[in-house]
Design a protein around this motif. Structure first.
Motif, PDB file in Angstrom:
ATOM      1  N   VAL A  19       1.028  -1.180   0.108  1.00  0.00           N
ATOM      2  CA  VAL A  19       0.019   0.106   0.113  1.00  0.00           C
ATOM      3  C   VAL A  19       0.917   1.215   0.003  1.00  0.00           C
ATOM      4  O   VAL A  19       1.730   1.360   1.000  1.00  0.00           O
ATOM      5  N   ALA A  20       0.600   2.051  -1.091  1.00  0.00           N
ATOM      6  CA  ALA A  20       1.560   3.189  -1.176  1.00  0.00           C
ATOM      7  C   ALA A  20       0.325   4.331  -1.136  1.00  0.00           C
ATOM      8  O   ALA A  20      -0.312   4.448  -1.446  1.00  0.00           O
ATOM      9  N   VAL A  21       1.297   5.739  -0.999  1.00  0.00           N
ATOM     10  CA  VAL A  21       0.688   7.144  -1.181  1.00  0.00           C
ATOM     11  C   VAL A  21       1.532   7.978  -2.023  1.00  0.00           C
ATOM     12  O   VAL A  21       2.786   7.579  -1.815  1.00  0.00           O
ATOM     13  N   ARG A  22       0.984   8.730  -2.784  1.00  0.00           N
ATOM     14  CA  ARG A  22       1.636   9.855  -3.368  1.00  0.00           C
ATOM     15  C   ARG A  22       0.971  11.152  -3.373  1.00  0.00           C
ATOM     16  O   ARG A  22      -0.229  11.104  -3.330  1.00  0.00           O
ATOM     17  N   HIS A  23       1.740  12.136  -3.120  1.00  0.00           N
ATOM     18  CA  HIS A  23       1.028  13.637  -3.147  1.00  0.00           C
ATOM     19  C   HIS A  23       2.033  14.677  -3.578  1.00  0.00           C
ATOM     20  O   HIS A  23       3.208  14.470  -3.404  1.00  0.00           O
ATOM     21  N   LYS A  24       1.450  15.465  -4.365  1.00  0.00           N
ATOM     22  CA  LYS A  24       2.224  16.622  -4.960  1.00  0.00           C
ATOM     23  C   LYS A  24       2.450  17.556  -3.829  1.00  0.00           C
ATOM     24  O   LYS A  24       1.302  17.916  -3.326  1.00  0.00           O
ATOM     25  N   THR A  25       3.681  18.156  -4.030  1.00  0.00           N
ATOM     26  CA  THR A  25       3.970  18.998  -2.857  1.00  0.00           C
ATOM     27  C   THR A  25       4.734  20.142  -3.488  1.00  0.00           C
ATOM     28  O   THR A  25       4.944  20.195  -4.706  1.00  0.00           O
ATOM     29  N   PHE A  26       5.200  21.258  -2.728  1.00  0.00           N
ATOM     30  CA  PHE A  26       5.923  22.396  -3.232  1.00  0.00           C
ATOM     31  C   PHE A  26       5.305  22.920  -4.573  1.00  0.00           C
ATOM     32  O   PHE A  26       5.858  22.940  -5.657  1.00  0.00           O
ATOM     33  N   TRP A  27       3.696  23.190  -4.322  1.00  0.00           N
ATOM     34  CA  TRP A  27       2.996  23.860  -5.279  1.00  0.00           C
ATOM     35  C   TRP A  27       3.050  22.912  -6.659  1.00  0.00           C
ATOM     36  O   TRP A  27       2.972  23.494  -7.595  1.00  0.00           O
ATOM     37  N   GLY A  28       2.885  21.596  -6.257  1.00  0.00           N
ATOM     38  CA  GLY A  28       2.859  20.787  -7.352  1.00  0.00           C
ATOM     39  C   GLY A  28       4.129  20.454  -8.390  1.00  0.00           C
ATOM     40  O   GLY A  28       4.262  19.737  -9.042  1.00  0.00           O
ATOM     41  N   LEU A  29       5.312  20.909  -7.809  1.00  0.00           N
ATOM     42  CA  LEU A  29       6.535  20.686  -8.680  1.00  0.00           C
ATOM     43  C   LEU A  29       7.063  19.308  -8.054  1.00  0.00           C
ATOM     44  O   LEU A  29       8.133  18.822  -8.850  1.00  0.00           O
ATOM     45  N   MET A  30       6.726  18.792  -6.956  1.00  0.00           N
ATOM     46  CA  MET A  30       7.334  17.479  -6.454  1.00  0.00           C
ATOM     47  C   MET A  30       6.481  16.616  -6.042  1.00  0.00           C
ATOM     48  O   MET A  30       5.531  17.032  -5.282  1.00  0.00           O
ATOM     49  N   THR A  31       6.596  15.297  -6.177  1.00  0.00           N
ATOM     50  CA  THR A  31       5.677  14.335  -5.573  1.00  0.00           C
ATOM     51  C   THR A  31       6.353  13.637  -4.372  1.00  0.00           C
ATOM     52  O   THR A  31       7.529  12.971  -4.676  1.00  0.00           O
ATOM     53  N   VAL A  32       5.848  13.606  -3.383  1.00  0.00           N
ATOM     54  CA  VAL A  32       6.326  12.666  -2.199  1.00  0.00           C
ATOM     55  C   VAL A  32       5.533  11.148  -2.257  1.00  0.00           C
ATOM     56  O   VAL A  32       4.276  11.154  -2.450  1.00  0.00           O
ATOM     57  N   LYS A  33       6.478  10.500  -2.152  1.00  0.00           N
ATOM     58  CA  LYS A  33       5.933   8.976  -2.374  1.00  0.00           C
ATOM     59  C   LYS A  33       6.351   8.094  -1.064  1.00  0.00           C
ATOM     60  O   LYS A  33       7.237   8.396  -0.711  1.00  0.00           O
ATOM     61  N   GLY A  34       5.573   7.196  -0.565  1.00  0.00           N
ATOM     62  CA  GLY A  34       5.674   6.633   0.496  1.00  0.00           C
ATOM     63  C   GLY A  34       5.052   5.187   0.604  1.00  0.00           C
ATOM     64  O   GLY A  34       4.089   5.090  -0.230  1.00  0.00           O
ATOM     65  N   THR A  35       5.455   4.284   1.274  1.00  0.00           N
ATOM     66  CA  THR A  35       4.796   3.151   1.342  1.00  0.00           C
ATOM     67  C   THR A  35       4.678   2.516   2.789  1.00  0.00           C
ATOM     68  O   THR A  35       5.490   2.768   3.711  1.00  0.00           O
ATOM     69  N   PHE A  36       3.722   1.884   3.024  1.00  0.00           N
ATOM     70  CA  PHE A  36       3.303   1.594   4.575  1.00  0.00           C
ATOM     71  C   PHE A  36       3.981  -0.013   4.539  1.00  0.00           C
ATOM     72  O   PHE A  36       3.421  -0.860   3.839  1.00  0.00           O
ATOM     73  N   ASP A  37       4.822  -0.160   5.536  1.00  0.00           N
ATOM     74  CA  ASP A  37       5.535  -1.523   5.564  1.00  0.00           C
ATOM     75  C   ASP A  37       4.819  -2.396   6.471  1.00  0.00           C
ATOM     76  O   ASP A  37       5.175  -3.643   6.196  1.00  0.00           O
ATOM     77  N   ALA A  38       3.859  -2.058   7.267  1.00  0.00           N
ATOM     78  CA  ALA A  38       3.008  -3.005   7.954  1.00  0.00           C
ATOM     79  C   ALA A  38       1.471  -2.615   7.652  1.00  0.00           C
ATOM     80  O   ALA A  38       0.788  -1.892   8.049  1.00  0.00           O
ATOM     81  N   VAL A  39       1.291  -3.860   6.723  1.00  0.00           N
ATOM     82  CA  VAL A  39      -0.161  -4.036   6.180  1.00  0.00           C
ATOM     83  C   VAL A  39      -0.835  -5.402   6.633  1.00  0.00           C
ATOM     84  O   VAL A  39      -0.145  -6.301   6.350  1.00  0.00           O
TER      85      VAL A  39
END
Length: 172
Positions: A19-39
Protein backbone atom coordinates in the motif's frame (compact mmCIF):
# COMPACT_ATOMS: atom_id res chain seq x y z
CA UNK A 1 -10.78 -12.36 -16.98
CA UNK A 2 -13.87 -14.19 -15.83
CA UNK A 3 -13.41 -16.02 -12.56
CA UNK A 4 -15.43 -17.35 -9.71
CA UNK A 5 -13.74 -16.59 -6.41
CA UNK A 6 -14.07 -19.36 -3.84
CA UNK A 7 -16.32 -18.72 -0.85
CA UNK A 8 -14.81 -18.75 2.62
CA UNK A 9 -12.30 -16.76 4.63
CA UNK A 10 -9.22 -15.13 3.17
CA UNK A 11 -6.10 -13.72 4.87
CA UNK A 12 -3.99 -10.89 3.48
CA UNK A 13 -0.50 -12.06 2.53
CA UNK A 14 1.44 -9.11 3.96
CA UNK A 15 4.70 -10.15 2.32
CA UNK A 16 3.10 -10.06 -1.15
CA UNK A 17 0.98 -6.92 -0.64
CA UNK A 18 1.81 -3.23 -0.86
CA UNK A 19 0.00 0.00 0.00
CA UNK A 20 1.56 3.25 -1.14
CA UNK A 21 0.65 6.94 -1.14
CA UNK A 22 1.72 9.84 -3.32
CA UNK A 23 1.02 13.55 -3.02
CA UNK A 24 2.20 16.55 -4.99
CA UNK A 25 3.94 19.13 -2.80
CA UNK A 26 5.92 22.34 -3.29
CA UNK A 27 3.08 23.85 -5.29
CA UNK A 28 2.80 20.75 -7.49
CA UNK A 29 6.46 20.65 -8.46
CA UNK A 30 7.46 17.55 -6.47
CA UNK A 31 5.71 14.28 -5.69
CA UNK A 32 6.27 12.72 -2.28
CA UNK A 33 5.88 8.95 -2.33
CA UNK A 34 5.71 6.55 0.55
CA UNK A 35 4.91 2.94 1.37
CA UNK A 36 3.32 1.43 4.46
CA UNK A 37 5.57 -1.42 5.61
CA UNK A 38 3.01 -2.99 7.95
CA UNK A 39 -0.26 -4.02 6.26
CA UNK A 40 -2.67 -6.67 7.57
CA UNK A 41 -6.15 -7.76 6.61
CA UNK A 42 -8.73 -10.43 6.15
CA UNK A 43 -11.97 -10.98 4.32
CA UNK A 44 -14.84 -13.31 3.67
CA UNK A 45 -16.35 -14.22 0.32
CA UNK A 46 -20.02 -15.04 0.86
CA UNK A 47 -22.08 -17.62 -1.00
CA UNK A 48 -23.74 -14.87 -3.10
CA UNK A 49 -20.27 -13.84 -4.38
CA UNK A 50 -20.05 -10.60 -2.41
CA UNK A 51 -17.22 -9.99 0.04
CA UNK A 52 -16.56 -8.09 3.27
CA UNK A 53 -13.35 -7.51 5.19
CA UNK A 54 -10.83 -5.13 6.70
CA UNK A 55 -7.42 -3.80 5.73
CA UNK A 56 -5.30 -2.25 8.49
CA UNK A 57 -2.19 -0.10 8.08
CA UNK A 58 0.24 0.71 10.86
CA UNK A 59 0.47 4.51 10.62
CA UNK A 60 3.99 4.46 12.08
CA UNK A 61 5.21 2.20 9.26
CA UNK A 62 4.96 4.84 6.50
CA UNK A 63 8.36 5.13 4.81
CA UNK A 64 9.01 8.05 2.44
CA UNK A 65 12.79 7.57 2.51
CA UNK A 66 13.20 10.70 4.64
CA UNK A 67 13.35 10.12 8.40
CA UNK A 68 12.60 13.78 9.18
CA UNK A 69 9.57 13.83 6.86
CA UNK A 70 8.34 10.47 8.22
CA UNK A 71 8.55 11.82 11.76
CA UNK A 72 6.49 14.87 10.70
CA UNK A 73 3.89 12.67 8.98
CA UNK A 74 3.50 10.64 12.19
CA UNK A 75 2.99 13.85 14.22
CA UNK A 76 -0.29 15.55 15.14
CA UNK A 77 0.00 17.65 11.93
CA UNK A 78 -0.85 14.55 9.89
CA UNK A 79 -1.52 10.98 11.10
CA UNK A 80 -1.19 11.66 14.85
CA UNK A 81 0.12 8.11 15.15
CA UNK A 82 0.67 8.42 18.91
CA UNK A 83 -3.11 8.64 19.39
CA UNK A 84 -4.28 6.88 16.23
CA UNK A 85 -1.74 4.16 15.37
CA UNK A 86 -3.94 2.40 12.80
CA UNK A 87 -5.53 3.38 9.52
CA UNK A 88 -8.35 1.04 8.54
CA UNK A 89 -10.47 0.39 5.51
CA UNK A 90 -13.57 -1.64 6.32
CA UNK A 91 -15.10 -3.23 3.24
CA UNK A 92 -18.89 -3.24 3.56
CA UNK A 93 -19.39 -4.78 0.13
CA UNK A 94 -17.14 -5.95 -2.70
CA UNK A 95 -18.73 -7.34 -5.84
CA UNK A 96 -17.12 -8.62 -9.02
CA UNK A 97 -18.63 -6.75 -11.99
CA UNK A 98 -17.83 -6.36 -15.66
CA UNK A 99 -15.12 -9.02 -15.98
CA UNK A 100 -12.28 -8.09 -13.62
CA UNK A 101 -13.77 -4.94 -12.03
CA UNK A 102 -14.52 -5.17 -8.32
CA UNK A 103 -16.93 -2.51 -7.04
CA UNK A 104 -15.93 -1.73 -3.45
CA UNK A 105 -18.01 0.16 -0.90
CA UNK A 106 -16.40 0.78 2.46
CA UNK A 107 -15.34 3.11 5.18
CA UNK A 108 -11.88 4.65 5.58
CA UNK A 109 -10.82 5.61 9.11
CA UNK A 110 -7.82 7.89 9.63
CA UNK A 111 -7.07 9.75 12.88
CA UNK A 112 -10.28 8.33 14.35
CA UNK A 113 -12.36 10.02 11.63
CA UNK A 114 -14.39 7.72 9.37
CA UNK A 115 -15.62 8.58 5.90
CA UNK A 116 -17.38 6.47 3.25
CA UNK A 117 -15.28 5.49 0.25
CA UNK A 118 -16.37 3.80 -2.98
CA UNK A 119 -14.05 2.82 -5.83
CA UNK A 120 -13.39 0.10 -8.38
CA UNK A 121 -10.45 -2.27 -7.95
CA UNK A 122 -9.20 -4.77 -10.49
CA UNK A 123 -8.96 -8.50 -9.90
CA UNK A 124 -5.58 -9.27 -11.48
CA UNK A 125 -5.26 -12.90 -10.42
CA UNK A 126 -7.38 -15.58 -8.83
CA UNK A 127 -7.39 -19.32 -8.33
CA UNK A 128 -8.79 -21.63 -5.66
CA UNK A 129 -6.10 -20.65 -3.11
CA UNK A 130 -5.23 -17.00 -3.77
CA UNK A 131 -6.51 -13.76 -5.26
CA UNK A 132 -4.85 -10.45 -6.02
CA UNK A 133 -6.48 -7.03 -6.30
CA UNK A 134 -5.04 -3.77 -7.64
CA UNK A 135 -6.72 -0.62 -6.36
CA UNK A 136 -6.19 3.11 -6.59
CA UNK A 137 -8.25 5.98 -5.21
CA UNK A 138 -7.81 9.53 -3.96
CA UNK A 139 -8.31 10.97 -0.51
CA UNK A 140 -8.90 14.55 0.61
CA UNK A 141 -6.63 14.96 3.65
CA UNK A 142 -8.80 17.77 5.04
CA UNK A 143 -11.69 15.33 5.55
CA UNK A 144 -9.53 13.47 8.06
CA UNK A 145 -8.21 16.46 10.00
CA UNK A 146 -4.88 16.62 8.14
CA UNK A 147 -5.14 20.18 6.88
CA UNK A 148 -1.53 21.18 7.59
CA UNK A 149 -0.42 23.14 4.52
CA UNK A 150 2.44 25.52 5.26
CA UNK A 151 2.57 28.33 2.69
CA UNK A 152 0.05 26.50 0.51
CA UNK A 153 2.65 23.90 -0.52
CA UNK A 154 0.37 20.84 -0.25
CA UNK A 155 -2.76 21.30 -2.30
CA UNK A 156 -4.92 18.67 -3.92
CA UNK A 157 -5.69 15.06 -3.24
CA UNK A 158 -3.50 12.22 -2.00
CA UNK A 159 -3.47 9.08 -4.13
CA UNK A 160 -3.55 5.69 -2.39
CA UNK A 161 -2.53 2.66 -4.46
CA UNK A 162 -2.40 -0.94 -3.37
CA UNK A 163 -1.74 -4.43 -4.57
CA UNK A 164 -3.36 -6.84 -2.13
CA UNK A 165 -2.82 -10.59 -2.27
CA UNK A 166 -5.12 -12.81 -0.22
CA UNK A 167 -4.76 -16.51 0.49
CA UNK A 168 -7.62 -18.81 1.38
CA UNK A 169 -7.65 -20.02 4.97
CA UNK A 170 -8.51 -23.57 5.90
CA UNK A 171 -12.04 -24.26 7.09
CA UNK A 172 -12.32 -24.68 10.84
Amino acid sequence: MTVAVETGTWQLDSSASTVAVRHKTFWGLMTVKGTFDAVTGHGEVRSDGSAVGTITLDATSLDTRSAKRDEHLRSADFFDAAHHPEITFSVRSAELRDGDGVHIVGQLTVRGISRPKTFTARLVGADTESLTLDAEFTVDRDQFGMGWNQLGMMRGLTTVAGTLRFTRTAAA
